[in-house]
Motif scaffolding. Structure first.
Motif, PDB file in Angstrom:
ATOM      1  N   ASP A 170      -5.633   4.769  -6.526  1.00  0.00           N
ATOM      2  CA  ASP A 170      -7.108   4.559  -7.007  1.00  0.00           C
ATOM      3  C   ASP A 170      -7.249   4.576  -8.514  1.00  0.00           C
ATOM      4  O   ASP A 170      -7.946   5.475  -9.043  1.00  0.00           O
ATOM      5  CB  ASP A 170      -8.096   5.727  -6.362  1.00  0.00           C
ATOM      6  N   GLY A 171      -6.269   3.608  -8.970  1.00  0.00           N
ATOM      7  CA  GLY A 171      -6.704   3.518 -10.480  1.00  0.00           C
ATOM      8  C   GLY A 171      -6.809   1.990 -10.695  1.00  0.00           C
ATOM      9  O   GLY A 171      -6.773   1.109 -10.058  1.00  0.00           O
ATOM     10  N   ASP A 172      -6.564   1.619 -11.836  1.00  0.00           N
ATOM     11  CA  ASP A 172      -6.814   0.019 -12.517  1.00  0.00           C
ATOM     12  C   ASP A 172      -5.511  -0.363 -12.727  1.00  0.00           C
ATOM     13  O   ASP A 172      -5.268  -1.552 -13.266  1.00  0.00           O
ATOM     14  CB  ASP A 172      -7.829   0.194 -13.545  1.00  0.00           C
ATOM     15  N   GLY A 173      -4.386   0.329 -12.539  1.00  0.00           N
ATOM     16  CA  GLY A 173      -3.143  -0.258 -12.861  1.00  0.00           C
ATOM     17  C   GLY A 173      -2.329  -1.017 -11.902  1.00  0.00           C
ATOM     18  O   GLY A 173      -3.116  -1.348 -10.646  1.00  0.00           O
ATOM     19  N   ALA A 174      -1.146  -1.138 -11.914  1.00  0.00           N
ATOM     20  CA  ALA A 174      -0.360  -1.847 -10.674  1.00  0.00           C
ATOM     21  C   ALA A 174      -0.378  -1.119  -9.510  1.00  0.00           C
ATOM     22  O   ALA A 174      -0.013  -1.964  -8.539  1.00  0.00           O
ATOM     23  CB  ALA A 174       1.170  -1.880 -11.383  1.00  0.00           C
ATOM     24  N   THR A 175      -0.632   0.080  -9.242  1.00  0.00           N
ATOM     25  CA  THR A 175      -0.451   0.848  -8.238  1.00  0.00           C
ATOM     26  C   THR A 175      -2.058   0.883  -7.484  1.00  0.00           C
ATOM     27  O   THR A 175      -2.361   1.743  -6.558  1.00  0.00           O
ATOM     28  CB  THR A 175      -0.027   2.369  -8.184  1.00  0.00           C
ATOM     29  N   ASP A 176      -3.099   0.193  -7.850  1.00  0.00           N
ATOM     30  CA  ASP A 176      -4.201   0.187  -7.281  1.00  0.00           C
ATOM     31  C   ASP A 176      -4.377  -0.488  -5.875  1.00  0.00           C
ATOM     32  O   ASP A 176      -4.161  -1.636  -5.816  1.00  0.00           O
ATOM     33  CB  ASP A 176      -5.301  -0.642  -8.471  1.00  0.00           C
ATOM     34  N   ASN A 177      -4.919   0.439  -5.004  1.00  0.00           N
ATOM     35  CA  ASN A 177      -4.771  -0.071  -3.627  1.00  0.00           C
ATOM     36  C   ASN A 177      -6.210  -0.561  -3.140  1.00  0.00           C
ATOM     37  O   ASN A 177      -6.266  -0.909  -1.997  1.00  0.00           O
ATOM     38  CB  ASN A 177      -4.523   1.137  -2.880  1.00  0.00           C
ATOM     39  N   PHE A 233       0.900  -1.233   0.079  1.00  0.00           N
ATOM     40  CA  PHE A 233       0.061   0.078  -0.063  1.00  0.00           C
ATOM     41  C   PHE A 233       0.642   1.212   0.011  1.00  0.00           C
ATOM     42  O   PHE A 233       0.817   2.077  -0.793  1.00  0.00           O
ATOM     43  CB  PHE A 233      -0.971  -0.051   1.203  1.00  0.00           C
ATOM     44  N   ALA A 234       1.731   1.322   1.026  1.00  0.00           N
ATOM     45  CA  ALA A 234       2.688   2.528   1.066  1.00  0.00           C
ATOM     46  C   ALA A 234       3.436   2.895  -0.219  1.00  0.00           C
ATOM     47  O   ALA A 234       3.740   3.967  -0.851  1.00  0.00           O
ATOM     48  CB  ALA A 234       3.492   2.487   2.402  1.00  0.00           C
ATOM     49  N   GLN A 235       4.023   1.627  -0.823  1.00  0.00           N
ATOM     50  CA  GLN A 235       4.899   1.546  -1.987  1.00  0.00           C
ATOM     51  C   GLN A 235       4.031   2.032  -3.320  1.00  0.00           C
ATOM     52  O   GLN A 235       4.625   3.026  -4.055  1.00  0.00           O
ATOM     53  CB  GLN A 235       5.487   0.542  -2.160  1.00  0.00           C
ATOM     54  N   ASN A 236       2.723   1.863  -3.184  1.00  0.00           N
ATOM     55  CA  ASN A 236       2.018   2.212  -4.158  1.00  0.00           C
ATOM     56  C   ASN A 236       1.739   3.598  -4.189  1.00  0.00           C
ATOM     57  O   ASN A 236       1.742   4.241  -5.450  1.00  0.00           O
ATOM     58  CB  ASN A 236       0.593   1.380  -4.408  1.00  0.00           C
ATOM     59  N   VAL A 237       1.405   4.103  -3.036  1.00  0.00           N
ATOM     60  CA  VAL A 237       1.136   5.640  -3.055  1.00  0.00           C
ATOM     61  C   VAL A 237       2.479   6.628  -3.238  1.00  0.00           C
ATOM     62  O   VAL A 237       2.195   7.430  -4.108  1.00  0.00           O
ATOM     63  CB  VAL A 237       0.707   5.831  -1.456  1.00  0.00           C
ATOM     64  N   LEU A 238       3.627   6.013  -2.926  1.00  0.00           N
ATOM     65  CA  LEU A 238       4.933   6.676  -2.990  1.00  0.00           C
ATOM     66  C   LEU A 238       5.164   6.710  -4.648  1.00  0.00           C
ATOM     67  O   LEU A 238       5.643   7.564  -5.177  1.00  0.00           O
ATOM     68  CB  LEU A 238       6.021   5.926  -2.344  1.00  0.00           C
ATOM     69  N   LYS A 239       4.857   5.585  -5.390  1.00  0.00           N
ATOM     70  CA  LYS A 239       5.041   5.393  -6.736  1.00  0.00           C
ATOM     71  C   LYS A 239       4.332   6.384  -7.430  1.00  0.00           C
ATOM     72  O   LYS A 239       4.572   7.097  -8.333  1.00  0.00           O
ATOM     73  CB  LYS A 239       4.826   4.115  -7.226  1.00  0.00           C
ATOM     74  N   ASP A 240       2.595   6.609  -7.141  1.00  0.00           N
ATOM     75  CA  ASP A 240       1.818   7.365  -7.688  1.00  0.00           C
ATOM     76  C   ASP A 240       2.522   8.806  -7.623  1.00  0.00           C
ATOM     77  O   ASP A 240       2.196   9.730  -8.289  1.00  0.00           O
ATOM     78  CB  ASP A 240       0.604   7.142  -7.058  1.00  0.00           C
ATOM     79  N   GLU A 241       2.877   9.174  -6.354  1.00  0.00           N
ATOM     80  CA  GLU A 241       3.303  10.502  -5.841  1.00  0.00           C
ATOM     81  C   GLU A 241       4.558  10.791  -6.797  1.00  0.00           C
ATOM     82  O   GLU A 241       4.786  12.021  -7.163  1.00  0.00           O
ATOM     83  CB  GLU A 241       3.677  10.476  -4.442  1.00  0.00           C
ATOM     84  N   ALA A 242       5.364   9.845  -6.730  1.00  0.00           N
ATOM     85  CA  ALA A 242       6.634  10.257  -7.664  1.00  0.00           C
ATOM     86  C   ALA A 242       6.429  10.305  -9.177  1.00  0.00           C
ATOM     87  O   ALA A 242       7.297  10.978  -9.838  1.00  0.00           O
ATOM     88  CB  ALA A 242       7.695   9.061  -7.166  1.00  0.00           C
ATOM     89  N   ASP A 243       5.548   9.543  -9.683  1.00  0.00           N
ATOM     90  CA  ASP A 243       5.394   9.508 -11.148  1.00  0.00           C
ATOM     91  C   ASP A 243       4.655  10.456 -11.520  1.00  0.00           C
ATOM     92  O   ASP A 243       4.908  11.060 -13.071  1.00  0.00           O
ATOM     93  CB  ASP A 243       4.781   7.956 -11.580  1.00  0.00           C
ATOM     94  N   ARG A 296      -9.791  14.301   3.759  1.00  0.00           N
ATOM     95  CA  ARG A 296      -8.426  14.681   3.567  1.00  0.00           C
ATOM     96  C   ARG A 296      -7.411  13.765   3.023  1.00  0.00           C
ATOM     97  O   ARG A 296      -6.681  14.158   2.261  1.00  0.00           O
ATOM     98  CB  ARG A 296      -7.769  15.101   4.827  1.00  0.00           C
ATOM     99  N   HIS A 297      -7.757  12.256   3.429  1.00  0.00           N
ATOM    100  CA  HIS A 297      -7.236  11.369   2.983  1.00  0.00           C
ATOM    101  C   HIS A 297      -8.263  10.280   2.606  1.00  0.00           C
ATOM    102  O   HIS A 297      -8.789   9.557   3.267  1.00  0.00           O
ATOM    103  CB  HIS A 297      -6.256  10.824   4.187  1.00  0.00           C
ATOM    104  N   ARG A 298      -8.552  10.134   1.278  1.00  0.00           N
ATOM    105  CA  ARG A 298      -9.416   9.085   0.947  1.00  0.00           C
ATOM    106  C   ARG A 298      -8.624   7.771   0.979  1.00  0.00           C
ATOM    107  O   ARG A 298      -7.425   7.588   1.102  1.00  0.00           O
ATOM    108  CB  ARG A 298      -9.804   9.347  -0.758  1.00  0.00           C
ATOM    109  N   PRO A 299      -9.474   6.683   1.309  1.00  0.00           N
ATOM    110  CA  PRO A 299      -9.089   5.418   1.669  1.00  0.00           C
ATOM    111  C   PRO A 299      -7.840   4.909   0.423  1.00  0.00           C
ATOM    112  O   PRO A 299      -7.031   4.255   1.257  1.00  0.00           O
ATOM    113  CB  PRO A 299     -10.194   4.506   1.590  1.00  0.00           C
ATOM    114  N   PRO A 300      -7.939   5.047  -0.569  1.00  0.00           N
ATOM    115  CA  PRO A 300      -6.693   4.448  -1.263  1.00  0.00           C
ATOM    116  C   PRO A 300      -5.405   5.180  -1.198  1.00  0.00           C
ATOM    117  O   PRO A 300      -4.416   4.445  -1.533  1.00  0.00           O
ATOM    118  CB  PRO A 300      -7.040   4.745  -2.849  1.00  0.00           C
TER     119      PRO A 300
END
Length: 681
Positions: free
Chosen positions: A254-261, A175-185, A593-597
Motif C-alpha cells: 500500500d505505497g506509491d512505489g513499485a510494490t503498490d498493489n 501481487f504476491a511478489q510485491n507483498v514478499l518484497k515489502d516484507e523482505a525489504d 487482519r489482512h487489509r486488501p493490499p
C-alpha cells in the motif's frame, strides 16, 4: 523442445527415498523447461482422449484424464513449492513468465470441443451410467471445471475468458511478489537497550536472530514476520516504535512505489466481475460459491453479520477496559490500533496472572510436534518416524515416514517450521503428491510455518498461539495423509472451500486436552509438566480479547464478500473498503487482519476470493464436531475416531460435504457451539 531427454529426469521421475523427488539434483533453471514440455504433453494426451473413436465412457474419458498430465503436475508441484518456500530472483522471474501460461494452458484444454462434448455427454447421462458416489463427484467436478474454463462458450466470449484468466494469473503473481518484497525489504534495527523495554526474552532472542540473518549481528531487528512483529506490538513499551512497526505491517502493498498493489486490486476485481458475467453469473461471489456448503452470498452474510454484532458489542467492552487502564497509567492519548495489543496484554496478564514467557519453556517446538503426532496416533493409529538426511526443498525442512496401524507405509510428511526472507509469510499445508488408488500413489504432504528461528544451537520455543497454528496446519496435513479415495481429483483437501478448514480447525481442539498438555507441555530442562495452575490460567484466557480477535477476522470476510458480491467492480476499491468498514461501524482501534493490499488469500490467486468466510463456516462445524467427543466423555473415543477418520479426514471430495459431516455426526450443526467457543454468548 523435443520430448526426448531434454528434461531433468529428477523432475519427471521421483525415485528418491520413499518416492520423494531428488531435490538436490534439480537446478532453479530446470523447472521452466519441464513445465513448458509438460504443457505440450498434456495437450497431446487430452487430444488423444478427445479423439478416441469409441463412445465416451467414464473409463475412457474421465479416468483417462485422471491418469494424464504427470510431467506437468510433477514439474508444477516442485516449482511452486520452491517459489513459496525458498524463492529467489530466478524463480520469481520464471513465476512471472509461467503463471499466465498455466492459465492459457487450461483454456486451451477447455477449448477442445470434442473433449468437452465427451464430458458433457457423460454428465447428461450420469444417472444411467451405474456410477458410484465417488465417480459422480469426480464427473461433476470435471464438468464444472470445464464450464468455468469457458468450454461451453463460443468464439469471442471463449477467447476473452482465456485472456482474462491469463491476466488474472499475471496479477496474482505480481501481487504476491510485491507483498514478499515489502516484507523482505522492511527492517527496524534497534541499537539502544531502551528500545527493548518491555519485551520478553523470547522476543529479544528472536529479534537478535533476525538481525544476524539480515546482516546486523550484535543488534536487534524488528521484521514483518508475524512471529516477531506481533510480539513486538504486544509487549514493547515504546509507543513510537510500535506505531512505526504497525504502520509498516499494515502498509504492505500500500505505497506509491513499485510494490503498490492497489492498481492490481482494481484490475483484478474488474476482470473477475467480467469473468462471472461471461459465465452467466450475477457476481464473482455467486460464481465462486457454486458447489460450496454456503451456496449463496446471502447465506454467508447471515452468518458473518450475526457474529459481527456480537463481536462489536464485546469489542466495545474491551475498549472501555483498555481506555480505563490507559487513563490509570496517565496516558492522555486516544486508543489507537498500535496500542490495543499492548494494553490488552497488560489486562490479560493481570486478569489471568501469567506471562507468555512463563508458557514458552513448557512448549519447545519438538514437544509440540510430538504432541501432534501422539494425537494422530491415538485417533487414527498413525506412527511418524523421522528420516534424517533426506533431501528436501530447504535444509531447515524435515522428513517423517508415516505408517498405519499395521505398520505399512501410509505417507510422507515434511515439516518446514522457521521464517526466512525467501519464504512467503503465513502458515500452510500443501500436497506434493495426492493419494489415489487408481494411480497407486500414497500422499506426500508438507506443513510450512514461519516461527522465529532461534540462534544457532538453541531450541525453539512456541507461544500457545504458535502451538495452535502448528496443530491447525497438521490437521490439514492429516486431511491429505488420511485420504482414502480412488481418484486424485477428489483426494485429500480437494473439497469445497468452506469444508476444507474443518479437519484443521477441529484438530486444534486436541491441543487443550489434559492428556496432551500434561504429557507434552513439559519444561525443556526439568521435564516437569506445566503446573496445573498455569494450565488453568492459559485455558481460561483462550476467550480473552474475543471481540478484538473476531472483529479482526470477520471484517476481512465481510469486505471480501462485499468486494466480490457486486455485478461490477467498485470504481475505487480503497474507497469502497473504507465505506464498507464505515457501514459496519468498524472500531477505529482495530484493523483488519489482512487489509486488501496484502490480502494474499484473495488476491494472490482466487482460491479464497469470496471465500475467506470459510474459516468461520468451518468453525461452526469443528465446534460441533468436537462436542460429539465431549458428549461421549472420551475425546479419543474409538468409534467416533473411526467415523471421523472415514467420513471427514478420509473421504476427501468423494462425498458432498453435508453428507460427509452427517455421516460422522448424524446431523448438521448450528452456530451455537461456535459462539460459545469464541466466548460470544
Amino acid at each position: 523442445m523435443s520430448d526426448n531427454g531434454t528434461i531433468n529426469p529428477a523432475i519427471e521421475t521421483w525415485d528418491g527415498p520413499m518416492g520423494l523427488p531428488r531435490r538436490e539434483a534439480i537446478a532453479d533453471t530446470d523447472y521452466a523447461p519441464a513445465i513448458r514440455q509438460g504443457f505440450v504433453r498434456d495437450l497431446a494426451e487430452s487430444a488423444a482422449i478427445a479423439d478416441n473413436p469409441e463412445p465416451p465412457t467414464f473409463a475412457n474419458t474421465i479416468e483417462a484424464l485422471e491418469r494424464s498430465g504427470d510431467l506437468l503436475s510433477n514439474a508444477a508441484t516442485l516449482f511452486f513449492s520452491k517459489a513459496g518456500n525458498d524463492t529467489n530472483e530466478t524463480i520469481q522471474a520464471a513465476e512471472r513468465e509461467l503463471s499466465p501460461q498455466f492459465a492459457r494452458h487450461a483454456g486451451e484444454i477447455a477449448k477442445n470441443r470434442k473433449l468437452f462434448a465427451r464430458i458433457d455427454t457423460l454428465w447428461q447421462q450420469r444417472d444411467a451410467l451405474g456410477l458410484n458416489g465417488e465417480q459422480v463427484q469426480v464427473l461433476k467436478k470435471y464438468h464444472r471445471n470445464f464450464v468455468r474454463q469457458g468450454a461451453a462458450l463460443e468464439g469471442d466470449a471463449q477467447a476473452r475468458l482465456i485472456a482474462i484468466n491469463e491476466r488474472l494469473a499475471e496479477l496474482g503473481t505480481a501481487f504476491a511478489q510485491n507483498v514478499l518484497k515489502d516484507e523482505a525489504d522492511w527492517i527496524m534495527v534497534l541499537d539502544d537497550e531502551a528500545d527493548l523495554a518491555g519485551l520478553p526474552s523470547s522476543t529479544i532472542a528472536a529479534m537478535a536472530s533476525a538481525a544476524v540473518e539480515r546482516g546486523h549481528e550484535g543488534r536487534h531487528a524488528v521484521t514483518l514476520a508475524r512471529s516477531i512483529v506481533v510480539p513486538f506490538l504486544t509487549f514493547s513499551d515504546r509507543r513510537d516504535l510500535r506505531e512505526r512497526a504497525f504502520r509498516a505491517w499494515t502498509g504492505r502493498g500500500d505505497g506509491d512505489g513499485a510494490t503498490d498493489n492497489r492498481p492490481i486490486i482494481a484490475e483484478t476485481l474488474k476482470l473477475r466481475a467480467e469473468k462471472a458475467g461471461l459465465l452467466g453469473h450475477d457476481s464473482f461471489a455467486e460464481l465462486k460459491l457454486e458447489g460450496t456448503m454456503a451456496r449463496t452470498p446471502e447465506a454467508v452474510n447471515t452468518l458473518l453479520e450475526t457474529v459481527w454484532d456480537k463481536a462489536r458489542a464485546r469489542a466495545g467492552t474491551e475498549a472501555e477496559d483498555i481506555t480505563a487502564l490507559m487513563r490509570a497509567e496517565g496516558a492522555n492519548h486516544d486508543l489507537q490500533a498500535w496500542d490495543w495489543r499492548y494494553y490488552a496484554e497488560k489486562i490479560r496478564a493481570a486478569r489471568h496472572d501469567y506471562a507468555d514467557d512463563e508458557v514458552r519453556p513448557f512448549m519447545p517446538l519438538e514437544r509440540i510436534i510430538e504432541a501432534a503426532f501422539h494425537v494422530a496416533g491415538r485417533l487414527f493409529g498413525l506412527t511418524f518416524t523421522e528420516r534424517p538426511g533426506t533431501a528436501t526443498h530447504h535444509p531447515d525442512a524435515r522428513v517423517w515416514e508415516v505408517t498405519d496401524a499395521n505398520g505399512d507405509h501410509k505417507a510422507v510428511f515434511i515439516g518446514d517450521y522457521f521464517a526466512r526472507a525467501s519464504k512467503r509469510s503465513g502458515a500452510w499445508m500443501s500436497a506434493m503428491q495426492l493419494q489415489s488408488r487408481l494411480l497407486g500413489r500414497t500422499p506426500i504432504v508438507t506443513n510450512t510455518m514461519n516461527f522465529a528461528k532461534p540462534p544457532a544451537g538453541q531450541a525453539a520455543f512456541l507461544s500457545f498461539d504458535d502451538a495452535r497454528t502448528l496443530f491447525h496446519e497438521f490437521g490439514h496435513a492429516l486431511h491429505g495423509i488420511m485420504s482414502d479415495v480412488t481418484y486424485p481429483s477428489v483426494s485429500g483437501t480437494n473439497v469445497p472451500r468452506d469444508f476444507v478448514e474443518l479437519p484443521s480447525q477441529l484438530f486444534e481442539h486436541w491441543l487443550t486436552v489434559p492428556e496432551v498438555l500434561n504429557g507434552f507441555a513439559r519444561h525443556h530442562e526439568t521435564g516437569e509438566p506445566m503446573p496445573a495452575a498455569l494450565v488453568d490460567k492459559v485455558l481460561a484466557a483462550q476467550t480473552f480479547n474475543a471481540g478484538f480477535d473476531t472483529i479482526e477476522y470477520t471484517a476481512c470476510a465481510l469486505v471480501d464478500m462485499a468486494l466480490h458480491a457486486r455485478g461490477e467492480a467498485p470504481a475505487d476499491p480503497a474507497v469502497f473498503e473504507a465505506e464498507k468498514l464505515a457501514e459496519l461501524a468498524m472500531p477505529k482501534a482495530i484493523a483488519m487482519r489482512h487489509r486488501p493490499p496484502h490480502f494474499q488469500h484473495i488476491f494472490s490467486g482466487d482460491y479464497y476470493a469470496a471465500g475467506y468466510y470459510s474459516y468461520m463456516w468451518s468453525e461452526v462445524l469443528d465446534a460441533d464436531a468436537f462436542a460429539a467427543f465431549e458428549e461421549k466423555g472420551d475425546v479419543f473415543d474409538p468409534g467416533l475416531a473411526d467415523a471421523l477418520g472415514r467420513h471427514v479426514y478420509g473421504s476427501g471430495g468423494a462425498m458432498e460435504p453435508e453428507d460427509a459431516y452427517t455421516a460422522f455426526r448424524g446431523r448438521l450443526p448450528t452456530p451455537d457451539a461456535m459462539l460459545e467457543k469464541r466466548g460470544l454468548v
